[in-house]
Structure formats: structure tokens, C-alpha cells
Scaffold this active site. Structure first.
Site, PDB file in Angstrom:
ATOM      1  N   GLY A  44       0.796  -1.219   0.000  1.00  0.00           N
ATOM      2  CA  GLY A  44       0.000   0.000   0.000  1.00  0.00           C
ATOM      3  C   GLY A  44       0.829   1.269   0.000  1.00  0.00           C
ATOM      4  O   GLY A  44       2.067   1.257  -0.055  1.00  0.00           O
ATOM      5  N   CYS A  62      11.734  -1.813   4.019  1.00  0.00           N
ATOM      6  CA  CYS A  62      10.719  -1.639   2.981  1.00  0.00           C
ATOM      7  C   CYS A  62       9.651  -0.637   3.419  1.00  0.00           C
ATOM      8  O   CYS A  62       9.918   0.547   3.509  1.00  0.00           O
ATOM      9  CB  CYS A  62      10.137  -2.997   2.596  1.00  0.00           C
ATOM     10  SG  CYS A  62       9.408  -3.021   0.942  1.00  0.00           S
ATOM     11  N   PHE A  63       8.434  -1.077   3.716  1.00  0.00           N
ATOM     12  CA  PHE A  63       7.397  -0.170   4.205  1.00  0.00           C
ATOM     13  C   PHE A  63       7.880   0.537   5.471  1.00  0.00           C
ATOM     14  O   PHE A  63       7.607   1.707   5.695  1.00  0.00           O
ATOM     15  CB  PHE A  63       6.118  -0.959   4.484  1.00  0.00           C
ATOM     16  CG  PHE A  63       4.852  -0.146   4.483  1.00  0.00           C
ATOM     17  CD1 PHE A  63       4.394   0.476   3.339  1.00  0.00           C
ATOM     18  CD2 PHE A  63       4.095  -0.022   5.641  1.00  0.00           C
ATOM     19  CE1 PHE A  63       3.214   1.211   3.328  1.00  0.00           C
ATOM     20  CE2 PHE A  63       2.918   0.711   5.653  1.00  0.00           C
ATOM     21  CZ  PHE A  63       2.473   1.334   4.490  1.00  0.00           C
ATOM     22  N   GLN A 110       9.841   3.551   4.618  1.00  0.00           N
ATOM     23  CA  GLN A 110       8.972   4.669   4.247  1.00  0.00           C
ATOM     24  C   GLN A 110       8.317   5.293   5.475  1.00  0.00           C
ATOM     25  O   GLN A 110       8.143   6.519   5.550  1.00  0.00           O
ATOM     26  CB  GLN A 110       7.922   4.176   3.255  1.00  0.00           C
ATOM     27  CG  GLN A 110       8.519   3.675   1.948  1.00  0.00           C
ATOM     28  CD  GLN A 110       7.599   2.740   1.187  1.00  0.00           C
ATOM     29  OE1 GLN A 110       6.438   2.565   1.519  1.00  0.00           O
ATOM     30  NE2 GLN A 110       8.135   2.102   0.155  1.00  0.00           N
ATOM     31  N   GLY A 169       6.900  -0.137  -4.550  1.00  0.00           N
ATOM     32  CA  GLY A 169       6.430   0.775  -5.585  1.00  0.00           C
ATOM     33  C   GLY A 169       6.416   2.212  -5.140  1.00  0.00           C
ATOM     34  O   GLY A 169       6.054   3.108  -5.917  1.00  0.00           O
ATOM     35  N   PHE A 170       6.792   2.469  -3.858  1.00  0.00           N
ATOM     36  CA  PHE A 170       6.874   3.812  -3.314  1.00  0.00           C
ATOM     37  C   PHE A 170       8.282   4.034  -2.772  1.00  0.00           C
ATOM     38  O   PHE A 170       9.008   3.079  -2.492  1.00  0.00           O
ATOM     39  CB  PHE A 170       5.850   4.015  -2.197  1.00  0.00           C
ATOM     40  CG  PHE A 170       4.416   4.002  -2.670  1.00  0.00           C
ATOM     41  CD1 PHE A 170       3.756   5.178  -2.968  1.00  0.00           C
ATOM     42  CD2 PHE A 170       3.740   2.803  -2.833  1.00  0.00           C
ATOM     43  CE1 PHE A 170       2.441   5.168  -3.410  1.00  0.00           C
ATOM     44  CE2 PHE A 170       2.429   2.773  -3.272  1.00  0.00           C
ATOM     45  CZ  PHE A 170       1.771   3.963  -3.566  1.00  0.00           C
ATOM     46  N   HIS A 195      14.894  -5.935   1.140  1.00  0.00           N
ATOM     47  CA  HIS A 195      14.603  -7.082   2.002  1.00  0.00           C
ATOM     48  C   HIS A 195      15.879  -7.824   2.375  1.00  0.00           C
ATOM     49  O   HIS A 195      16.307  -8.735   1.653  1.00  0.00           O
ATOM     50  CB  HIS A 195      13.636  -8.035   1.293  1.00  0.00           C
ATOM     51  CG  HIS A 195      12.250  -7.508   1.156  1.00  0.00           C
ATOM     52  ND1 HIS A 195      11.158  -8.115   1.742  1.00  0.00           N
ATOM     53  CD2 HIS A 195      11.769  -6.417   0.515  1.00  0.00           C
ATOM     54  CE1 HIS A 195      10.064  -7.424   1.458  1.00  0.00           C
ATOM     55  NE2 HIS A 195      10.416  -6.395   0.719  1.00  0.00           N
ATOM     56  N   GLU A 215      16.314 -10.051   4.571  1.00  0.00           N
ATOM     57  CA  GLU A 215      16.099 -11.465   4.882  1.00  0.00           C
ATOM     58  C   GLU A 215      16.282 -12.332   3.644  1.00  0.00           C
ATOM     59  O   GLU A 215      16.567 -13.525   3.742  1.00  0.00           O
ATOM     60  CB  GLU A 215      14.713 -11.687   5.494  1.00  0.00           C
ATOM     61  CG  GLU A 215      13.570 -11.847   4.528  1.00  0.00           C
ATOM     62  CD  GLU A 215      13.226 -10.575   3.758  1.00  0.00           C
ATOM     63  OE1 GLU A 215      12.683 -10.682   2.648  1.00  0.00           O
ATOM     64  OE2 GLU A 215      13.496  -9.472   4.280  1.00  0.00           O
TER      65      GLU A 215
END
Length: 383
Positions: A238, A264-265, A268, A308-309, A354, A356
Site C-alpha cells: 500500500g 521496505c514499508f 517509508q 512501488g513507493f 529485504h 532477509e
């Protein structure tokens, strides 16, 4: 979505993009219809981990590798409790899986989990189209009789765009759970699940960390009930601009000066907590072969991505934030996208990719060791 479980390979299917481009092929997996953002992943292997990565929720994933399914599906490599992609696009599906760990075919698993896919299309042409036009809304439709293309395009265009979508609560755990340390317990970490992959707490457990995974909606009090030595914010799907709750929680963690690591997220979210903006990339980074430079050491790593962000932070200077000085620690060598942040005045850092690496290279595994070092240093200082 309606599905059928057998004979899908002979059933016509179409992939329809919001700009009107149509690709015709054969059904793969379940028969029916599905919608999502069309994105491409450049990994040559690791399709099981890709399909079960919660960060792919509401996306139709295009495999750029020409043949998919050779190793079948096993019961060990899932990264979460289910397949999260909305649909799957492949060029040449394997006719027979061949691997000693395989329990069934990829096609069978797609059918079992009701995932609509398409095969037999020119995925190279599709990938080039998405690179030129950008990721976009799409739909896969299969069946003996399909509506006219114009109607299908209209149905795709009626779907919500990825920008603005809040998805992390949908994929996150609803109940807290604990992943015990492997061997001697050295630290306690609370991991905020925004779409966490199973390998991530395992990598921390390998380093003597007892990981308390909590829902995305966890409060500051719930996080600190475990008396953590560090707090981790996971990957997830998202638009980060919609993640007000996680930003508020991370702000509280930063205010306490608890060692913090995000991926990742989570990267952000850290960016937003520090006052930086985020923006949608044209087609994103997805795959297991993205070159990133760790600017703190100069080392270049091959890394696994799914985003994607990105964070809008300056590459050429140290920034002042409400929590002290911050700088961009990692950068993508393909397009100079921010791939990591670190605070210089307190123990907090993040990366956009990532570490991991399931599937993928292990070049970035040292980041878990860096997190351990931060917690050890902070513990020694407080002692």
C-alpha cells in the site's frame, strides 16, 4: 471471483490494462476474474516466496523469467499464511514440476488458493510496456465466453488505483505471537507486522533475538509491555501516505530513543516520521537482483526488492529532523532512489529492500548484525 479447478490450460484468458492494451493467452491457475495493479518481478527464481509475500497484496505480478513452475510448490518456503498476489502472469508454465521438495504443482496451488492467472502471453512485451507507461490497474479474465474488450477495459478503469490505498492492516497478523531465540536469548525485539515475511523474524532469532510480533494496530503501551531492547517495523503493501497509525507509533518509539530498524514499508514509515515525503515510483523495484550501495561503507550489494513507493529525502546533505540529524545511507545504483536512512544522533536506521532475502542474495544479511550492535551499544550505555 468465480473459479474452475481443471482444464484451465485450454480456457481462453485475457490480461487487460487500464490504458486499453490487451494480451491474449490461456488460463493458468483458477478460472475467473481478478483485478490489481500490474507490476513485474525480475527474479529468475523464488516464485513461491514472491507469491506469498504480503507486500504484493492487490497486485497482479508479471514474471519476467520465461519459464515458471519448474520446482513446483513445497510446504516449507511460504513467507506467510497464504498467497497474497491478486493474479499471476507467466509466459511458459512448466508442464511437470521436478524437485525433490515439491508436493504439488504451482498450477495446483494457484487453483487451491483461488488465484486467477494467465499464461502464454509475451511477457517481455508486457514488461517493456509497463516500463514505458508505468505500473497500472489491470485485470485478468478467463472463461469460455468473455465480454468485449471495451467492457473489460471499463471494468479495469473502475478499480481503485494503488496510490492512496491503505492495505497493511488487511495483511497483518490479528494476534500477537512470539518467535523464540535460537540458542541463548540475548535481546527482545518487538516487530510491528505491516506485512511481515516469515524469514524476517527467523533471521533475528538466529542472532539470539526473541521476537514478539504484534499487529499493525498495536499501541505504544502494547509494544513496550514486552520491555523490548529494540523495535522493528516490517515490509508491507500500500501507500505509506495512508499509514498514519504506524507513523505515530514510530514517532513514539523514536521519542523513547529505543533502537529501531525498519525495512521496505518500515523505511517509508521512518521517512515520514522524520518529516520526509514519499512518492510513487513509475514502475517500482521488484526482484532479487537490484544493485544498492551502502554509502556508509562504499560497498555495493545485490539485493531483493519489492516496493512501488520511495522516500523523498536529499542525497547530497545531512538533514535536520525532529529527532536529530539524518542522512541517506543506501541508494539504488540503477536510478538513485533512496534505499536507506539512518539517524546520526540516536540508534535508528532502515532500508528499502529485504535483507532477509527469501528468495534472493544474502549480501545484506549484515543489517541484522548492525541492529544487534545498536541494541548492544545502547544497552551498555544505559548500564
Amino acid at each position: 471471483m468465480t473459479t474452475s479447478t481443471r482444464g484451465a490450460a485450454k480456457v481462453p484468458a485475457v490480461l487487460v490494462l487500464e490504458d486499453g492494451r490487451v494480451f491474449r493467452g490461456r488460463a493458468y491457475g483458477a478460472v475467473g476474474e481478478t483485478f490489481g495493479e500490474a507490476v513485474f518481478s525480475t527474479g529468475m527464481t523464488g516464485y513461491q516466496e514472491t507469491l506469498t509475500d504480503p507486500s504484493y497484496a492487490h497486485q497482479i505480478v508479471v514474471a519476467t523469467a520465461p519459464q515458471i513452475g519448474n520446482t513446483g510448490w513445497n510446504d516449507e518456503d511460504d513467507e506467510s499464511r497464504r498467497i497474497w498476489v491478486s493474479g499471476y502472469v507467466v509466459r511458459d508454465p512448466a508442464r511437470v514440476p521436478s524437485n525433490w521438495r515439491a508436493k504439488r504443482s504451482l498450477d495446483d496451488e494457484l487453483v487451491a488458493q483461488d488465484i486467477v492467472g494467465i499464461s502464454g502471453i509475451d511477457t517481455r512485451a508486457l514488461t517493456r510496456h509497463l516500463r514505458e507507461r508505468g505500473s497500472m490497474r489491470s485485470g485478468i479474465f478467463s472463461g469460455e465466453t468473455l465480454p468485449a474488450d471495451a467492457e473489460l477495459v471499463s471494468r479495469v478503469q473502475a478499480q481503485p488505483a494503488m496510490k492512496g490505498l491503505s492495505l497493511y492492516e488487511e495483511v497483518a497478523t490479528k494476534e500477537a505471537y512470539v518467535v523464540p531465540a535460537v540458542g541463548e536469548k540475548k535481546f527482545t525485539v518487538v516487530a510491528v507486522d505491516l506485512g511481515i515475511k516469515g524469514m524476517t523474524p527467523h533471521r533475528m532469532a538466529e542472532r539470539g533475538i526473541e521476537v514478539h510480533v504484534v499487529p499493525a494496530t498495536a499501541t505504544e503501551e502494547e509494544v513496550y509491555a514486552a520491555a523490548p531492547d529494540g523495535v522493528f517495523f516490517s515490509n508491507g503493501p500500500g501507500d505509506p501516505a495512508s499509514a498514519e497509525g504506524p507513523v505515530a507509533l514510530m514517532t513514539a518509539v523514536l521519542a523513547r530513543r529505543t533502537p529501531l530498524f525498519g525495512i521496505c514499508f518500515g523505511n517509508q514509515i521512518l521517512g515520514r516520521a522524520l518529516g520526509f515525503g514519499t512518492y510513487k515510483l513509475k514502475y517500482g523495484h521488484r526482484g532479487i537482483n537490484q544493485p544498492v550501495q551502502d554509502r556508509t561503507t562504499g560497498k555495493v550489494e545485490v539485493t531483493a526488492h519489492n516496493h512501488g513507493f520511495a522516500v523523498d529525502a536529499p542525497l547530497d546533505k545531512v538533514s535536520e529532523t525532529p529527532f536529530g540529524r539524518a542522512e541517506v545511507s543506501h541508494v539504488c545504483l540503477n536510478d538513485q532512489v533512496v534505499e536507506g536512512l539512518q539517524l546520526l544522533d540516536q540508534p535508528a536506521f532502515s532500508v528499502q529492500y529485504h535483507p532477509e532475502a527469501a528468495a534472493g542474495p544474502h549480501d545484506a544479511a549484515y543489517l541484522f548484525d548492525r541492529f544487534v550492535a545498536l541494541m548492544a551499544a545502547e544497552g551498555a550505555q544505559r548500564a
